[in-house]
Design an enzyme around this catalytic site. Sequence first.
Site, short mmCIF file in Angstrom:
data_model
loop_
_atom_site.label_atom_id
_atom_site.label_comp_id
_atom_site.label_asym_id
_atom_site.label_seq_id
_atom_site.Cartn_x
_atom_site.Cartn_y
_atom_site.Cartn_z
N ALA A 8 0.79 -1.23 0.00
CA ALA A 8 0.00 0.00 0.00
C ALA A 8 0.82 1.28 0.00
CB ALA A 8 -0.94 0.01 1.21
N GLY B 177 4.95 3.29 0.56
CA GLY B 177 6.41 3.23 0.54
C GLY B 177 7.00 2.40 -0.59
N ILE B 178 7.94 1.56 -0.21
CA ILE B 178 8.66 0.75 -1.21
C ILE B 178 7.71 -0.23 -1.88
CG2 ILE B 178 10.44 -1.05 -1.47
CD1 ILE B 178 11.96 0.46 0.82
N ARG C 213 4.53 0.12 -2.45
CA ARG C 213 3.73 0.85 -3.45
C ARG C 213 4.53 1.00 -4.73
NH1 ARG C 213 -0.43 5.18 -2.98
NH2 ARG C 213 -0.45 6.26 -4.97
N SER D 110 17.80 -5.16 3.66
CA SER D 110 18.25 -3.80 3.99
C SER D 110 19.77 -3.79 4.04
CB SER D 110 17.73 -3.39 5.37
OG SER D 110 18.42 -2.23 5.84
N TYR E 223 16.09 -4.92 14.60
CA TYR E 223 15.76 -4.72 13.19
C TYR E 223 16.89 -5.24 12.31
CZ TYR E 223 14.79 -2.32 8.79
OH TYR E 223 14.58 -2.04 7.45
N ALA F 189 19.02 -7.49 13.06
CA ALA F 189 19.01 -8.96 13.14
C ALA F 189 17.97 -9.55 12.20
CB ALA F 189 18.72 -9.40 14.58
N LYS G 72 16.89 -8.33 9.43
CA LYS G 72 17.31 -8.19 8.04
C LYS G 72 18.49 -9.12 7.72
CE LYS G 72 14.05 -5.45 6.87
NZ LYS G 72 12.96 -5.89 5.98
N1 LIG Z 1 12.53 2.97 4.49
C1 LIG Z 1 13.77 2.54 4.55
O1 LIG Z 1 14.75 3.30 4.80
C2 LIG Z 1 14.07 1.09 4.30
C3 LIG Z 1 15.38 0.72 3.96
C4 LIG Z 1 15.67 -0.63 3.75
C5 LIG Z 1 14.68 -1.57 3.84
N2 LIG Z 1 13.42 -1.18 4.16
C6 LIG Z 1 12.39 -2.24 4.21
O2 LIG Z 1 11.45 -2.01 3.16
C7 LIG Z 1 10.20 -2.62 3.50
C8 LIG Z 1 9.10 -1.60 3.31
O3 LIG Z 1 9.36 -0.54 4.19
P1 LIG Z 1 8.90 0.97 3.89
O4 LIG Z 1 10.04 1.85 4.20
O5 LIG Z 1 8.25 1.04 2.57
O6 LIG Z 1 7.84 1.12 5.07
P2 LIG Z 1 6.39 1.79 5.11
O7 LIG Z 1 6.05 1.80 6.57
O8 LIG Z 1 6.37 3.05 4.35
O9 LIG Z 1 5.45 0.71 4.35
C9 LIG Z 1 5.30 -0.58 4.89
C10 LIG Z 1 4.02 -1.18 4.35
O10 LIG Z 1 3.89 -2.48 4.94
C11 LIG Z 1 2.61 -2.60 5.52
N3 LIG Z 1 2.66 -3.54 6.65
C12 LIG Z 1 3.19 -3.32 7.88
N4 LIG Z 1 3.02 -4.40 8.66
C13 LIG Z 1 2.36 -5.33 7.91
C14 LIG Z 1 1.90 -6.64 8.16
N5 LIG Z 1 2.03 -7.22 9.38
N6 LIG Z 1 1.29 -7.30 7.15
C15 LIG Z 1 1.11 -6.72 5.94
N7 LIG Z 1 1.51 -5.46 5.64
C16 LIG Z 1 2.15 -4.79 6.63
C17 LIG Z 1 2.22 -1.19 5.93
O11 LIG Z 1 0.81 -1.06 6.07
C18 LIG Z 1 2.77 -0.38 4.78
O12 LIG Z 1 1.87 -0.30 3.72
C19 LIG Z 1 10.36 -3.09 4.93
O13 LIG Z 1 10.65 -4.49 4.93
C20 LIG Z 1 11.57 -2.32 5.45
O14 LIG Z 1 12.24 -3.00 6.48
C21 LIG Z 1 13.07 0.11 4.38
C1 LIG Z 2 15.49 5.16 7.88
C2 LIG Z 2 15.09 3.82 8.29
C3 LIG Z 2 16.17 3.14 9.06
C4 LIG Z 2 16.47 1.86 8.87
C5 LIG Z 2 15.73 1.10 7.94
C6 LIG Z 2 16.48 0.71 6.75
O1 LIG Z 2 16.63 -0.65 6.70
C7 LIG Z 2 17.73 1.46 6.48
C8 LIG Z 2 18.96 1.08 6.86
C9 LIG Z 2 20.00 1.95 6.37
C10 LIG Z 2 21.25 1.92 6.68
C11 LIG Z 2 21.89 0.92 7.49
C12 LIG Z 2 23.21 1.11 7.59
C13 LIG Z 2 24.11 0.15 8.21
C14 LIG Z 2 25.43 0.50 8.02
C15 LIG Z 2 26.54 -0.31 8.59
O2 LIG Z 2 26.00 -1.31 9.39
C16 LIG Z 2 27.38 -1.03 7.54
O3 LIG Z 2 28.10 -2.03 8.23
C17 LIG Z 2 26.51 -1.68 6.48
C18 LIG Z 2 27.24 -2.87 5.88
C19 LIG Z 2 27.56 -2.94 4.61
C20 LIG Z 2 27.32 -1.79 3.69
C21 LIG Z 2 28.12 -2.06 2.43
C22 LIG Z 2 28.55 -0.76 1.81
O4 LIG Z 2 28.31 0.30 2.41
O5 LIG Z 2 29.11 -0.82 0.71
#
Ligand SMILES: NC(=O)c1ccc[n+]([C@@H]2O[C@H](COP(=O)([O-])OP(=O)(O)OC[C@H]3O[C@@H](n4cnc5c(N)ncnc54)[C@H](O)[C@@H]3O)[C@@H](O)[C@H]2O)c1
Ligand SMILES: CC/C=C\C[C@H](O)/C=C/C=C\C=C\C=C\[C@@H](O)[C@@H](O)C/C=C\CCC(=O)O
Length: 257
Positions: free
Chosen positions: A14, A16-17, A19, A138, A151, A153, A155
Amino acid sequence: MALNGKTAVVTGAALGIGRAITEILVQNGAKVALLDVNEAEAKALKKALDKQYGQEKTIVIKCDVESEEQIKAALQKTADTFGGIDIVCNNAGILNEGEWEKTVSINVLGVIKVTYLALKHMNKLTGGRGGVMVNTASMAGLGPFLTCPVYSATKHAVVGFTRSMALASAVSDYGIRFNAVCPGFVETDLKVKFPFKLGQFSHLSDVGKEMVEQMGTIQPSVVAECVLELVTDETKNGDHLLVKHNEKSYVTFPEVL
Ligand SMILES: NC(=O)c1ccc[n+]([C@@H]2O[C@H](COP(=O)([O-])OP(=O)(O)OC[C@H]3O[C@@H](n4cnc5c(N)ncnc54)[C@H](O)[C@@H]3O)[C@@H](O)[C@H]2O)c1
Ligand SMILES: CC/C=C\C[C@H](O)/C=C/C=C\C=C\C=C\[C@@H](O)[C@@H](O)C/C=C\CCC(=O)O
């Protein structure tokens, strides 16, 4: 893999990613089942897609990935509606260190439940037509993320599960590829909320904000383009596409055997 005539399931579709993934899959010819707990937002997305691509291209199914029963029903409704399942995007996820058990339940158990239940529909050994599953991991699944240990862990678990399923599927001839996308910071609600979701690590909120400043952010559409690549490139199995502010690269993992 050309997407015309293919059916995709996207969890967390619905917002974020999810969508963005839904949009790019429909744009490229796939039919998509939008699974989400937020039915209202999912229906709003469908309404917008209907106008551009027609009502028959998508269905909305309210589904909480914590519920095996709801997942099973959603996958069956998808298969009944579109004639099968070819693509699964395990995207639904949360970040909440204060509710870390729920984070594990959604981010890890939810991915496993959807994967195993979708196997029954996709596995060539059980009448399926094969396909691909792409999990949203992630950058925090590739290394330590000090503000969000649980979180991170979850991922890491998605990464390990994806790599293992890719090998198991190849050796078992399931006909299904398994890949993951590993984004950095993406401009979504999750990113906006994350400084307030650190639980016992709230004292590290400024550290997290600084990381975002240093690393920059990505638009959801850029992540969706990476997912499309992992879906359509049939050479990709067990691959992890790291996408950061200004670059994307395939992760190489240390050889352990
Ligand atoms: N935003 C970031 O920086 C980021 C970075 C890396 C990975 N991610 C990952 O991307 C994925 C999407 O995250 P996002 O940033 O788009 O978040 P978001 O909160 O914008 O969207 C998440 C969507 O998942 C739905 N959702 C939540 N719990 C649910 C459940 N139990 N069952 C079904 N749907 C559910 C929500 O309603 C929402 O529509 C997640 O797995 C998140 O960990 C996000
Ligand atoms: C904004 C939402 C916060 C977290 C959700 C989402 O999953 C985003 C995570 C973003 C960054 C995480 C960074 C972690 C960085 C370090 O742990 C580093 O060790 C990552 C390991 C490898 C990266 C390889 C590279 O940079 O080339």
